[in-house]
Design an enzyme around this catalytic site. Structure first.
Site, PDB file in Angstrom:
ATOM      1  N   LEU A  91       0.834  -1.215   0.000  1.00 41.64           N
ATOM      2  CA  LEU A  91       0.000   0.000   0.000  1.00 41.64           C
ATOM      3  C   LEU A  91       0.863   1.256   0.000  1.00 41.64           C
ATOM      4  O   LEU A  91       0.917   1.992   0.966  1.00 41.64           O
ATOM      5  CB  LEU A  91      -0.944  -0.014   1.205  1.00 41.64           C
ATOM      6  N   HIS A  92       1.555   1.509  -1.109  1.00 42.57           N
ATOM      7  CA  HIS A  92       2.243   2.796  -1.245  1.00 42.57           C
ATOM      8  C   HIS A  92       1.223   3.836  -1.707  1.00 42.57           C
ATOM      9  O   HIS A  92       0.017   3.574  -1.700  1.00 42.57           O
ATOM     10  CB  HIS A  92       3.464   2.663  -2.171  1.00 42.57           C
ATOM     11  N   ALA A  93       1.704   5.000  -2.111  1.00 45.39           N
ATOM     12  CA  ALA A  93       0.800   6.139  -2.303  1.00 45.39           C
ATOM     13  C   ALA A  93      -0.397   5.848  -3.208  1.00 45.39           C
ATOM     14  O   ALA A  93      -1.542   6.079  -2.824  1.00 45.39           O
ATOM     15  CB  ALA A  93       1.592   7.331  -2.843  1.00 45.39           C
TER      16      ALA A  93
END
Lengths: 153, 94
Positions: B19-21
């Site tokens: 769950l990066h940006a």
């Protein structure tokens, strides 16, 4: 005040510059393109920003820099936010490259608002979760939404 | 105070980067299409607000992480279904 600053912010999700000086030029140009400053004021503002950096880098560490200037040519305090995935050499306090540049352009008489904006940015800069987001974000609306979430209520 | 119905599911992150940006933003955008409240937690950890980008970033969820989703509200089942589809599809990333 911060909410209006975010609404009005000029966001450059992917800086093309690879140096600190070029990034400052690019962000000042972005502010002019977005009609936040007059084209004729680009040069004095650039010079004031360079003078401030020469006085001590505004790279505050953890990949964040906050170039800022108070000037009579500015009518409304404006945030110009630039992101560089590769990072910029910035002579930051911790020696690390800068991925996120929060440029703050403030009117001469806005001392209190200017300080409040700088304090807000320094709070953001200390938040590791925020940094992980902003350093991988490429979408302008996502960045603006996160800034709103992170604005003081 | 009326008790809103509670619904739960578990998902495993399939996308390469966790769950990066971008996926965090997509997740929150999807959750915010629904009225139900959403709590998200890693097993055994404190829940975060699943409708907040910072909440999701605080999970520091990586590839292969398991997340528990609890929705409170009438459209909770639809919300969870939409989120399950988003996660199962790898956020259209790969």
């Amino acid at each position: 005040m911060i909410a209006a600053l975010i609404d009005n912010a000029v966001i450059v999700p992917s800086l093309s510059s690879t140096t600190k000086d070029d990034a400052i030029v690019e962000l000042v140009q972005a502010a002019a393109d977005a009609n936040r400053i007059k084209a004729a004021h680009r040069k004095p503002l650039r010079e004031a920003l360079f003078a401030r950096e020469a006085n001590g880098s505004t790279g505050i560490g953890n990949g964040i820099a906050v170039p800022h200037v108070k000037a009579k040519q500015i009518t409304t305090m404006t945030l110009v936010l630039g992101c560089s995935a590769d990072g910029l050499p910035y002579q930051a306090v911790d020696g690390r490259d800068v991925q996120t540049v929060f440029m703050i352009l403030a009117p001469e008489n806005a001392a209190e608002d200017h300080l409040q904006a700088l304090r807000w940015v320094s709070t953001l800069a200390r938040n590791a979760d925020f940094r992980r987001f902003i350093q991988t974000a490429t979408d302008e609306s996502a960045i603006r939404e996160l800034l709103h979430e992170m604005s003081p209520s | 105070m009326s008790e809103a119905p509670s619904h739960a599911t578990t998902v495993t992150l399939q996308n390469r980067n966790g769950l990066h940006a971008r996926p965090a933003h997509l997740f929150v955008q999807t959750a915010n299409r629904f009225a139900a409240e959403l709590k998200v937690n890693r097993p055994g950890e404190e829940p975060v607000n699943g409708k907040s980008i910072m909440g999701i970033m605080m999970l520091a969820a990586e590839h292969g992480s398991t997340l528990e989703l609890v929705a409170d509200g009438d459209d909770g089942p639809e919300m969870l279904k939409a989120l399950e589809e988003l996660v199962a599809g790898g956020f259209d990333e790969d």
